[in-house]
Scaffold this active site. Sequence first.
Site, PDB file in Angstrom:
ATOM      1  N   ASP A 269       1.591  -5.555  14.395  1.00 12.95           N
ATOM      2  CA  ASP A 269       0.801  -4.461  14.238  1.00 12.95           C
ATOM      3  C   ASP A 269       1.121  -4.011  12.517  1.00 12.95           C
ATOM      4  O   ASP A 269       1.680  -4.171  12.116  1.00 12.95           O
ATOM      5  CB  ASP A 269       1.259  -3.167  14.756  1.00 12.95           C
ATOM      6  N   GLU A 304      -2.176  -8.437  12.740  1.00 16.48           N
ATOM      7  CA  GLU A 304      -3.138  -7.560  12.350  1.00 16.48           C
ATOM      8  C   GLU A 304      -2.878  -7.154  10.873  1.00 16.48           C
ATOM      9  O   GLU A 304      -1.826  -6.881  10.536  1.00 16.48           O
ATOM     10  CB  GLU A 304      -3.061  -5.833  13.255  1.00 16.48           C
TER      11      GLU A 304
END
Length: 603
Positions: A269, A304
């Site tokens: 993330d 990401e």
Amino acid sequence: MSSPRVTRAHSMPFGASVQPDGALRFRLWAPAHAEVGLEIDGAAPLPMQREEGGWHALQTRAARPGSRYRFVLPDGLRVPDPASRHQPEDVHGPSEVIDPAAHAWTDAGWRGRPWAEAVLYELHIGTFTPEGTFAAAIARLPYLAALGVTAIQIMPVADFPGGRNWGYDGVLPFAPDASYGRPEDLKALVQAAHGHGLMVMLDVVYNHFGPEGAYLHAVAPQAFTDRHKTPWGAALNFDGADAAPVRAYFIHNALYWIEEFHLDGLRLDAVHAIIDDSPKHLLEELAERVRAAVPDRPVHLVLENEENEARRLQRDARGQPPHYTAQWNDDAHHVLHVAATGERSGYYADYQGDTEALARALAEGFAFQGQMMPYRGHPRGEPSGSLQPTAFIAFLQNHDQIGNRAFGDRLCQIAPRAALRAVAAVALLLPQVPMLFMGEEWDAAQPFPFFCDFGPELADAVREGRRAEFARFPEFADPAMRERIPDPMAEPTFASAKLRWDDVAKPSHAEALGWHRAILAVRHAEIIPRLSGIRRGGTWRVLGEGAVEITWALHRGGKLHLAANLSATTLPEMPEAGRVIWREGAATGLGPWTVRWSIEESA
């Protein structure tokens, strides 16, 4: 013949581990403290031995698998193990000793799947089923396999405070949240998925800890630094003095999930918030360690990364990723979203009406490859056209793009049906790897709003912060309108996100499910076998506002063609190119919301 049963355990330099002679070794990095005690099953604390480098250790027969323990700091604060494998009483309670060798795996024959075969399905364990558990998710695996999905992408499960959370507020990254089940329940889900031919990937958060229950601040304040800042406060110390144990903590976490839980990959993330000025960035070291540890099966590492750093996605001479397999392609989402909805608020304004950005994102991966991005106020991205398309993951929806909307509404609720099917026909047959968000395949009406379950000291701040976040949008200028935004702390907000599987049988939802099954069958038959022959991004040209033509060269002379009119206008007739494998919209030509995929075979 049944598969042989095997055991799997990742050896860690910290935490609680069962020794060959049955004793338990406990080890904690707490450099701020001269002494640390170990409390086992509520008994008086045992003194731990201080070692070099700020470590404290104890080997004892006073504990066994199932024992509950805490570390006791000099001021009397009793804290869970930062490397806890299970927290049966949530983040403020004691840790439980887990013996990973006690779980007998039945998927010894699983060797993973190549990335080119990936069709991802993002899901949140707590809302995917009514029960919201690892065990309950197992019953849905045959459905996913029949849909054409080949990998489930599970939102973070690291232990978070309370009974409900998206997962990005985790504070104990080695402990699957007890609200979803025990560690062995997650292992059972993984091996069941492998039995259905499904890969399992897990979302992990290495850029911050949540705001409640992060006892690492008290145990080892050296794990944080004020030299860098993140949107969530003090950054983790990956590049200063005492950084080595911090780096090891997260690298071992990645290895733990891949080795001990037999996962097929991780999605990291918001890596743009992992700030590291050391000679070798944590991202590089982590990827190298993971790939060296698991040489016998494919492991897929996904990023990401708002910075669109194409260099992290490069392939070696064999076409393999030495570091990262792919990145979530927000640009592809944004160009397709604005085409389908016409929205132009926030960052969508930088994509609205820009057909060249649409073409670049579909053909080359990133729409912004070093150009100025007005919303950010500075250039963004790196050239990406030389990368294989499978270095990008394309999607129309994900937890962020739904949940960051005030009401968590899905695309099927805000886009006309013809536009929705057109952009889906693009995303699902694109040479990039496609991803669905749970329920998207049957046009689920359930929202996915932001929800959490913090203690009372944070509740009001979270509630008001959520509403203040939208105050700058014109549609929420009226305070009365902001009051309608669902309360993230309220249990009904969480309950509203649970998929209602009975809806699948209703005619409109059944039609959507049938459509998705059909187009994914075409992907498996026509696109996946050709992906290894697509070595770089496509060539593109603009046909009109919202309309593009893209061609990808296939190995040995063939071509994959996309002609897409993602607008409500009609374009002039275009000559057909090759054998049509999917047509959406008008039966001929390029009428409104028409998509045509075709393959031109080599001579």
